[in-house]
Design a protein around this motif. Structure first.
Motif, PDB file in Angstrom:
ATOM      1  N   LYS A   1       0.830  -1.202   0.000  1.00 36.27           N
ATOM      2  CA  LYS A   1       0.000   0.000   0.000  1.00 36.27           C
ATOM      3  C   LYS A   1       0.869   1.259   0.000  1.00 36.27           C
ATOM      4  O   LYS A   1       0.576   2.233  -0.698  1.00 36.27           O
ATOM      5  CB  LYS A   1      -0.885  -0.025   1.253  1.00 36.27           C
ATOM      6  CG  LYS A   1      -2.290   0.473   1.018  1.00 36.27           C
ATOM      7  CD  LYS A   1      -3.181   0.034   2.173  1.00 36.27           C
ATOM      8  CE  LYS A   1      -4.462   0.830   2.173  1.00 36.27           C
ATOM      9  NZ  LYS A   1      -5.348   0.431   3.285  1.00 36.27           N
TER      10      LYS A   1
ATOM     11  N   ALA B   1      -1.552   3.918 -10.073  1.00 34.14           N
ATOM     12  CA  ALA B   1      -1.197   2.634  -9.470  1.00 34.14           C
ATOM     13  C   ALA B   1      -2.442   1.779  -9.307  1.00 34.14           C
ATOM     14  O   ALA B   1      -3.556   2.289  -9.173  1.00 34.14           O
ATOM     15  CB  ALA B   1      -0.533   2.849  -8.116  1.00 34.14           C
ATOM     16  N   LEU B   2      -2.229   0.493  -9.363  1.00 40.20           N
ATOM     17  CA  LEU B   2      -3.290  -0.468  -9.058  1.00 40.20           C
ATOM     18  C   LEU B   2      -2.688  -1.478  -8.090  1.00 40.20           C
ATOM     19  O   LEU B   2      -1.569  -1.940  -8.296  1.00 40.20           O
ATOM     20  CB  LEU B   2      -3.780  -1.158 -10.324  1.00 40.20           C
ATOM     21  CG  LEU B   2      -4.895  -2.186 -10.141  1.00 40.20           C
ATOM     22  CD1 LEU B   2      -5.908  -2.063 -11.259  1.00 40.20           C
ATOM     23  CD2 LEU B   2      -4.341  -3.589 -10.096  1.00 40.20           C
ATOM     24  N   LEU B   3      -3.422  -1.757  -7.044  1.00 40.61           N
ATOM     25  CA  LEU B   3      -2.926  -2.683  -6.024  1.00 40.61           C
ATOM     26  C   LEU B   3      -3.992  -3.725  -5.763  1.00 40.61           C
ATOM     27  O   LEU B   3      -5.143  -3.388  -5.487  1.00 40.61           O
ATOM     28  CB  LEU B   3      -2.637  -1.918  -4.727  1.00 40.61           C
ATOM     29  CG  LEU B   3      -2.625  -2.708  -3.422  1.00 40.61           C
ATOM     30  CD1 LEU B   3      -1.546  -3.776  -3.431  1.00 40.61           C
ATOM     31  CD2 LEU B   3      -2.432  -1.782  -2.241  1.00 40.61           C
ATOM     32  N   SER B   4      -3.619  -4.962  -5.887  1.00 40.72           N
ATOM     33  CA  SER B   4      -4.550  -6.026  -5.544  1.00 40.72           C
ATOM     34  C   SER B   4      -3.967  -6.834  -4.401  1.00 40.72           C
ATOM     35  O   SER B   4      -2.839  -7.317  -4.485  1.00 40.72           O
ATOM     36  CB  SER B   4      -4.797  -6.928  -6.751  1.00 40.72           C
ATOM     37  OG  SER B   4      -5.816  -7.842  -6.443  1.00 40.72           O
ATOM     38  N   SER B   5      -4.737  -6.926  -3.349  1.00 45.41           N
ATOM     39  CA  SER B   5      -4.241  -7.587  -2.139  1.00 45.41           C
ATOM     40  C   SER B   5      -4.875  -8.956  -2.006  1.00 45.41           C
ATOM     41  O   SER B   5      -6.059  -9.131  -2.266  1.00 45.41           O
ATOM     42  CB  SER B   5      -4.620  -6.764  -0.904  1.00 45.41           C
ATOM     43  OG  SER B   5      -4.153  -5.446  -1.044  1.00 45.41           O
TER      44      SER B   5
ATOM     45  N   PRO C   1      -6.358  -7.224 -12.317  1.00 44.84           N
ATOM     46  CA  PRO C   1      -5.997  -7.240 -10.894  1.00 44.84           C
ATOM     47  C   PRO C   1      -5.177  -8.462 -10.484  1.00 44.84           C
ATOM     48  O   PRO C   1      -4.599  -8.486  -9.417  1.00 44.84           O
ATOM     49  CB  PRO C   1      -7.356  -7.222 -10.188  1.00 44.84           C
ATOM     50  CG  PRO C   1      -8.312  -7.766 -11.192  1.00 44.84           C
ATOM     51  CD  PRO C   1      -7.783  -7.415 -12.544  1.00 44.84           C
TER      52      PRO C   1
ATOM     53  N   VAL D   1       1.392   7.110  -6.502  1.00 45.21           N
ATOM     54  CA  VAL D   1       0.317   8.050  -6.823  1.00 45.21           C
ATOM     55  C   VAL D   1       0.723   9.468  -6.404  1.00 45.21           C
ATOM     56  O   VAL D   1       0.493  10.439  -7.121  1.00 45.21           O
ATOM     57  CB  VAL D   1      -0.995   7.617  -6.139  1.00 45.21           C
ATOM     58  CG1 VAL D   1      -2.050   8.709  -6.255  1.00 45.21           C
ATOM     59  CG2 VAL D   1      -1.500   6.318  -6.757  1.00 45.21           C
TER      60      VAL D   1
ATOM     61  N   ALA E   1       2.249   1.763  -3.497  1.00 47.94           N
ATOM     62  CA  ALA E   1       1.257   2.265  -4.450  1.00 47.94           C
ATOM     63  C   ALA E   1       0.906   3.719  -4.146  1.00 47.94           C
ATOM     64  O   ALA E   1       0.779   4.549  -5.055  1.00 47.94           O
ATOM     65  CB  ALA E   1      -0.002   1.386  -4.402  1.00 47.94           C
ATOM     66  N   MET E   2       0.771   4.033  -2.875  1.00 49.66           N
ATOM     67  CA  MET E   2       0.422   5.412  -2.525  1.00 49.66           C
ATOM     68  C   MET E   2       1.546   6.378  -2.856  1.00 49.66           C
ATOM     69  O   MET E   2       1.309   7.501  -3.298  1.00 49.66           O
ATOM     70  CB  MET E   2       0.083   5.498  -1.036  1.00 49.66           C
ATOM     71  CG  MET E   2      -1.322   5.014  -0.740  1.00 49.66           C
ATOM     72  SD  MET E   2      -1.809   5.354   0.964  1.00 49.66           S
ATOM     73  CE  MET E   2      -1.826   7.138   0.962  1.00 49.66           C
TER      74      MET E   2
ATOM     75  N   LEU F   1      -4.139   3.728 -16.417  1.00 49.79           N
ATOM     76  CA  LEU F   1      -3.948   2.355 -15.948  1.00 49.79           C
ATOM     77  C   LEU F   1      -5.284   1.656 -15.741  1.00 49.79           C
ATOM     78  O   LEU F   1      -6.144   2.104 -15.000  1.00 49.79           O
ATOM     79  CB  LEU F   1      -3.170   2.377 -14.634  1.00 49.79           C
ATOM     80  CG  LEU F   1      -2.890   1.025 -14.004  1.00 49.79           C
ATOM     81  CD1 LEU F   1      -2.108   0.145 -14.958  1.00 49.79           C
ATOM     82  CD2 LEU F   1      -2.107   1.212 -12.718  1.00 49.79           C
ATOM     83  N   ARG F   2      -5.499   0.569 -16.409  1.00 49.08           N
ATOM     84  CA  ARG F   2      -6.674  -0.266 -16.182  1.00 49.08           C
ATOM     85  C   ARG F   2      -6.230  -1.709 -16.386  1.00 49.08           C
ATOM     86  O   ARG F   2      -6.601  -2.375 -17.347  1.00 49.08           O
ATOM     87  CB  ARG F   2      -7.797   0.112 -17.145  1.00 49.08           C
ATOM     88  CG  ARG F   2      -9.173  -0.081 -16.515  1.00 49.08           C
ATOM     89  CD  ARG F   2     -10.268   0.506 -17.385  1.00 49.08           C
ATOM     90  NE  ARG F   2     -11.566   0.241 -16.780  1.00 49.08           N
ATOM     91  CZ  ARG F   2     -12.191   1.095 -15.981  1.00 49.08           C
ATOM     92  NH1 ARG F   2     -11.638   2.235 -15.669  1.00 49.08           N
ATOM     93  NH2 ARG F   2     -13.374   0.778 -15.482  1.00 49.08           N
TER      94      ARG F   2
END
Lengths: 361, 98, 271, 231
Positions: free
Chosen positions: D20, D33-37, D63, D27, D23-24, D59-60
């Motif tokens: 996190k 950013a894309l973050l998948s947890s 995930p 940004v 990613a933050m 960004l798309r």
């Protein structure tokens, strides 16, 4: 407001708050838990209430009470917890009490649960399945609106990937148009005036002011759901023009399928994808038109379950083309998310195999 | 019809009984402190027997309190009646307990 | 415990005359009690002869009226015989699923804290189906009043055993009487909620006699007063007669209530 | 231009918080950013994994990553499926205290990283990167990860030295960011400060020291991300 990186659960929570949700009740269960935590933090800041309910049964019933008293309200869970809530969702549908259910499912195996009711009686729930966090934000606001417009519970079929993915999203209050007054909502102020209100199973009404009763009430509800089916179906298509092979998928599987479509298009395959955005009402007409427009050799259904949505696809395609499953059961060790099958490579392999078996026309 | 009074004859009030709403449960009979309610022999339009009032009502409202079918209005006289409260021949004959 | 049905004779000696009761008296008087309940609309209910529920319902409405809560009350009801009679009252009502009324009332109260919110449930509703809901509402100190009409039987479905049926009670699912060895013991809901610190008031009344009814009305009044004052969760259990479900003559209902239910669930203020 | 990192470890190592923060920070520096947890019900000891994608714009992404440019490895338990997703030319930044032996075992190379007396050395400023480890084929027996660079950081030892044994994840994160240049150390620290909840505020200073120490433990820009992904 510029896009900011938000977890899907936080983004949905913000969207719910922006939509005017002021009451939330839930029972922790992954991957829904994060949404509950965000609502517990956010609602008090805007004068709302979030209840850490003692069970899913209590949570959904609290929401039913809050919604009956006029609040925009919501609850949520995932598969097993949603199963416990079904009785109250059915009751709310039959009593015409609107609220939103956030089903942060553990995968795609709850399509039937989301679209077939599961409670008792002749009812349906408008069910939206977002493909990603950004769409979940849009859907959240739309679901509150549709719930109030139709006085019915509505469902977001999210999942692990919606709940736990961080993405840059904008949450802005959207004006979705006028809604009928909530003159049916209970506020307790009319006792003894002859104008008190009742929300009553089978719409029995008060003794001196009888309601329509079960027969007329249920027929009217059936008409209402027919109307929703005719007007609220939503779908999305990706490169379906001239597609000889059409892949149908829903929710967070769809971006994977679209990714594969792009890869295979680059390799010269005439392929496209179709996604029901509303799982109920299923966009039958749009899918049928897409298939009928041709030249469609086959419809491939990718869903990460043993085969549930494929029933709706077959009903919609109605024999215009062969409908074949290319999905299947796939769960990772934690039970929380779709296992190895939800990957672009795995989908690509299955699509290519299916193309070999049914060549382009 | 005799008007002979055989009981205590101070009457402080009376009741109006909606006899056709009565379901004949008899709860009012033992509930009445001066014991001035008895069940009819006659049956109402629903087929139930119903209570009859004798002289000696005290307007205590116990019958009203216990009645599940809300058949009693209770009136308290401004001045009690000494002697029979009957205002003419009885309309109904009470049930013969035998 | 068994009760042999008998025919109760009138308790009075044969009178020789009766007083007309078909019209108000023609002498100076005032009406001290009206047949219709406070806030009653409509004419009739379809509960059995000798049922205790309407009496409890009537004193509940009297309390709401006397506390001037008629225009700020919402009742939440479950499922049972009593739900039919609820339709005779001119206040806002919300019917909900069997057992869930305390959770539903929680949602109502949290959204409308200025309104007096109460549940009306039977023992099958509260003690059997929804015991968790009432205990949790009490533990949360939810500012609602829960009222359990306890006749120890599923009356609406024809006389089956509930979690509050008393030992020895004959029901259609305990034909020889509730036997602890087979059926266990009744749940004293009022006593359970009284043990929770969120509970501000608990009382158990009955409708077996005019005196008990007056006392129960005072309990209900106290519960609503405390709710409106924000004191916490309030609870009143009301023992009522179900001669149909008990298989006793209507006139023996109060006697059976006293000999069995009041012996198992003593009346009085508990907390 | 887009770069991916999969972070893997076990619950309690701070993997989710690190993802996190990364990613933050991205940004905050103007990227998307894309973050998948991915984590299960257990708070401690279970599998934990996160994917972070950082890009210039628009960004798309999926995930769940089909492949990744880099990996951040705190624990060996769930490393193997991540290894299979690494693209040639990528980089692995790993917690040497726990992972090195496992990495070595994968291809049988007998480098003696584990057992080194890393604790007690003056690790900060040590040139752990830039020695012959980088460029070694530590993982590449199946081909999927061949050609990946390795950055091994004794994150737990360094954290222990700092008196912040809980902050090993931030040591590795500081190292990852410094080696790749994906985000700046200052941005990471700021993101971490935003993310630590009030009831854990007492850990903020230690976390900051850990990020800085991790950054200093590697050669800055030794495996530059944007050069790599552009190329």
């Amino acid at each position: 407001m510029p896009a900011s990186l938000m977890q899907g659960s936080a983004a949905v929570a913000e969207a719910a708050v922006a939509a005017g949700c002021r009451f939330f009740a839930g029972y922790p269960m992954l991957p829904f838990t994060d949404l509950l935590e965000h609502m517990a933090r956010r609602l008090p800041e805007v004068g709302g209430v979030c209840m850490n309910a003692e069970s899913e049964i209590e949570g959904v019933n609290m929401v039913l009470g809050a919604a009956a008293a006029g609040a925009r309200a919501a609850t949520g869970s995932c598969g097993q917890g949603i199963a416990l809530m079904q009785e109250a969702v059915a009751e709310a549908a039959l009593n015409e009490v609107p609220f939103v259910v956030f089903n942060m499912a553990r995968g795609q195996q709850d399509y039937f649960q989301a679209t077939r009711g599961g409670g008792w009686g002749d009812y349906r729930t408008i069910t939206l399945a977002p493909a990603d966090v950004g769409e979940a934000v849009e859907h959240t606001q739309l679901l509150f609106h549709l719930a109030d417009r139709y006085r019915a519970p509505t469902v977001l079929y999210g999942d692990y990937l919606v709940a736990h993915t961080h993405m840059g999203v904008e949450v802005e209050q959207r004006d979705l148009g006028p809604l009928p007054d909530k003159d049916w909502a209970l506020d307790g102020t009319r006792g003894g005036t002859g104008r008190s209100r009742q929300i009553w199973t089978w719409a029995m009404g008060r003794t001196d002011a009888p309601g329509p009763g079960p027969d007329a009430h249920w027929r009217r509800l059936a008409d209402k759901f027919d109307g929703i089916a005719a007007t609220e179906a939503r779908s999305a298509q990706h490169r379906t023009d001239d597609a000889e092979h059409l892949i149908v998928s829903f929710g967070t599987s769809a971006p994977f399928v679209d990714h594969v479509v792009d890869e295979l298009r680059a390799d010269g395959h005439r392929i496209g994808s179709f996604r029901p955005v509303t799982l109920w009402p299923f966009p039958e007409a749009a899918l049928a038109a897409t298939v009928a427009a041709g030249p469609c050799a086959q419809v491939l259904v990718f869903e990460v379950n043993a085969g549930q949505m494929i029933d709706d696809v077959r009903l919609a395609v109605a024999g215009r083309a062969p409908v074949r499953p290319i999905g299947g059961v796939s769960i990772d060790g934690s039970g929380m998310r779709q296992g190895a099958l939800l990957s672009a490579a795995a989908i690509r392999d299955r699509v290519l195999a299916a193309i070999e078996e049914v060549p382009s026309p | 019809m005799s008007s002979t009074v055989t009981r205590s004859t101070v009457t402080r009030g009376t009741v109006v009984i909606d006899r056709d709403r009565c379901k004949g449960c008899e709860l009012c009979i033992p509930a009445c402190p001066p014991s001035v309610l008895v069940m009819s022999a006659e049956r109402n339009s629903r087929g139930y027997r119903f209570p009859l009032l004798l002289d000696g009502c005290t307007a205590c409202q116990a019958c009203h309190a216990v009645c599940p079918d809300f058949v009693f209005d209770v009136y308290r006289f401004d001045e009690p009646i000494i002697g029979s409260a009957g205002r003419g021949p009885a309309a109904d004959q009470p049930e013969d307990p035998a | 415990m068994t009760t042999t049905p008998t025919t109760t004779p009138p308790t009075t000696p044969p009178p020789t005359t009766t007083v007309p009761t078909d019209a108000p008296p023609d002498r100076p008087s005032r009406k001290v009690a009206a047949s219709s309940a406070a806030l009653q609309v409509g004419e009739d209910h379809h509960l059995c002869p000798g049922c205790g529920h309407p009496v409890a319902w009537r004193i509940l409405l009297e309390v709401i009226s006397e506390l001037d809560l008629a225009r700020r009350s919402i009742g939440v009801v479950g499922h049972g015989c009593y739900t039919n009679i609820v339709r005779l009252a001119d206040i806002d009502w919300l019917q909900c699923l069997h057992g869930r009324a305390p959770a539903v009332a929680t949602g109502v109260k949290r959204v409308r804290p200025e309104v007096a919110v109460f549940t009306l449930q039977g023992d099958g509703d509260m003690a059997s189906e929804g015991l968790a809901e009432v205990l949790h509402a009490a533990a949360r100190a939810e500012r609602i009043t829960c009222i359990m009409l306890n006749n120890g039987v599923f009356g609406d479905t024809g006389g089956q055993m509930t979690a509050a049926s008393v030992v020895g009670q004959r029901t259609k699912t305990s034909l020889e009487g509730r036997d602890p060895a087979t059926h266990g013991y009744p749940v004293p809901v009022a006593d359970l909620v009284s043990r929770l610190p969120g509970t501000a008031y608990v009382a158990r009344g009955g409708v077996g006699s005019a005196g008990a009814i007056a006392q129960t009305k005072r309990y209900l009044k106290r519960a609503f007063e405390l709710q409106v004052a924000g004191a916490g969760f309030t609870f009143v259990e009301v023992l009522t007669m179900c001669p149909t479900g008990w298989f006793v003559p209507t006139a023996e209902g109060p006697g059976y209530l006293g000999a069995t239910f009041e012996a198992t669930f003593p009346l009085g203020e508990i907390r | 231009m887009q770069a991916e990192v999969i972070l893997t470890g076990i619950g309690g190592q701070g993997v989710q918080l690190c993802a996190k923060a990364l990613a933050m920070a991205a940004v905050a520096e103007g990227r998307e950013a894309l973050l998948s947890s991915h984590y299960g019900g257990e708070m401690r000891g279970g599998q934990t994994e996160a994917s972070v994608v950082v890009a210039d714009a628009g960004l798309r992404s999926l995930p769940i990553l089909p492949s990744t440019w880099s990996a951040f490895v705190m624990h060996p338990a769930h490393w193997a499926p991540v290894a299979a997703k690494l693209r040639p030319g990528g980089v692995v930044v790993a917690n040497a205290d726990l992972v090195a032996g496992e990495l070595l075992a994968l291809d049988g190379v007998g480098n003696d990283l584990v057992g080194n007396d890393l604790v007690g050395n003056d690790l900060v400023g040590n040139d752990l990167v830039g020695n012959d480890l980088v460029g070694n084929d530590l993982v590449g027996d199946d081909g999927a990860t061949s050609g990946c660079a390795r950055v091994l950081v004794a994150a737990e030892s360094i954290a222990g030295e700092l008196g912040a044994p809980m902050a090993a994840g931030f040591v590795l994160l500081g190292a990852y960011a410094s080696a790749t240049g994906m985000v700046g150390t200052a941005s990471l620290v700021a993101a971490m400060r935003d993310l630590v909840p009030p009831y854990r505020a007492q850990h903020v200073e230690a976390n900051e020291r850990a990020i800085v120490a991790g950054a200093a433990a590697v050669a800055p820009g030794s495996h530059p991300v944007w050069t790599a992904v552009t190329a």
